[in-house]
Enzyme design. Sequence first.
Site, PDB file in Angstrom:
ATOM      1  N   CYS A  13     -25.683  18.568  11.808  1.00 51.91           N
ATOM      2  CA  CYS A  13     -25.224  18.871  10.460  1.00 51.91           C
ATOM      3  C   CYS A  13     -25.637  20.274  10.033  1.00 51.91           C
ATOM      4  O   CYS A  13     -25.356  20.680   8.900  1.00 51.91           O
ATOM      5  CB  CYS A  13     -25.744  17.842   9.458  1.00 51.91           C
ATOM      6  SG  CYS A  13     -27.556  17.740   9.378  1.00 51.91           S
ATOM      7  N   TYR A  19     -32.833   9.546  17.311  1.00 47.38           N
ATOM      8  CA  TYR A  19     -32.522   9.629  15.880  1.00 47.38           C
ATOM      9  C   TYR A  19     -31.361   8.672  15.605  1.00 47.38           C
ATOM     10  O   TYR A  19     -30.351   9.020  15.000  1.00 47.38           O
ATOM     11  CB  TYR A  19     -32.159  11.049  15.454  1.00 47.38           C
ATOM     12  CG  TYR A  19     -33.119  12.109  15.933  1.00 47.38           C
ATOM     13  CD1 TYR A  19     -34.290  12.382  15.242  1.00 47.38           C
ATOM     14  CD2 TYR A  19     -32.850  12.836  17.094  1.00 47.38           C
ATOM     15  CE1 TYR A  19     -35.174  13.359  15.687  1.00 47.38           C
ATOM     16  CE2 TYR A  19     -33.727  13.807  17.548  1.00 47.38           C
ATOM     17  CZ  TYR A  19     -34.879  14.066  16.847  1.00 47.38           C
ATOM     18  OH  TYR A  19     -35.747  15.039  17.292  1.00 47.38           O
TER      19      TYR A  19
END
Length: 377
Positions: A329, A237
């Site tokens: 997150c 990612y």
Amino acid sequence: MTRRPRDRIARGASHAGERHTVDVGPVAHGGHCVARLDDGRVVFVRHAIPGERVVIEVTEGTDGDKFWRADAVEVLSASGDRVRPPCPVAGPGLCGGCDFQHVDLGRQRALKAEVVAEQLRRLAGLDLPVVVEAVPGGLHGLRWRTRASFAHLPDGRRAMRRHRSHDLVAVEDCLIAAPSAESPSSHEQVEVAGVSHEFALAADGFWQVHPGAPRVLVETVLDLLAAQPGEKVLDLYAGVGLFAAFLADRVGPDRVVAVEGHPAAARDAVTNLPSGVRVLRGDVATVLRGALDEPFDLVVLDPPREGARRAVVEQVAQRAPRAVAYVACDPAALARDVASFAEQGYALTALRAFDVFPMTSHVEVVAHLVKSGSRLR
């Protein structure tokens, strides 16, 4: 800046609009606190602080729901950490962009730390102390968001959506947005330990929206991994190459492989990263199943909000890295993936959390995972 809600299925008579007096319990993941009605019904309450006594108005709730949602519309006994929200549209029934404008900044960070710790305890079986650290940038929790998009009312005024609603609220001036947030730069420069890299970004490309976030996250990943020259690094990612660029400086460009699924971000990564770094475009789980069937010394994971998930965690473990840096997150997704890593023989040995989303319930966490048996750093 806020998510569009899903349509809800009614499960009996609605209780929206009812008012109740409750004692506010602990903070929960998602920007609300837990309270119970006299009959034991659980209610998730926004605009409250643990320990307060408030009047709530139910915003969502039917007879058959496991829990209801509500806003605190009157404070009967206020917390000492309650402050006047600086934004005129931060409050019950108004803009849904900020969760904690009514809370002192220090207590905001403490609440976020409680959420991270609770998710790790509940989903990963870990009881760890958590501190959410302030990050330089912004002005007393405001004017930090460097990228923002707005809806517009029929008359052209800027607007945001109400919490969990399609309804729009006029927002003349979003106080967490920087003046240039609607026209951000197509290039960003990050300097860490005297080394600087510039990153080209597509108009819709992902970039950390807090001005201090890229530097502090890179510093933390580099410190935790302690990469050595010649080690092989897999950056998953990878976005536009933020972590891969600085890791290439440590181990050598030809020792880094970056994987990114977003086509524009992957193209930008090719531009941003030094010659020798291999960039693969595609879904991370798919790429790992079909390529890179070789060991890596270090892995960086910076997945979207839903986390890496078990399939990716298992593929990472098969590469037998000595350490993994996981940038998250969402505390719940992190905790679930930490539990999956534990099943593969990797233990959480260090964790740092950063307040890169002041006034909201969001928090960024960097976790360090190594083979079981290491001590917490």
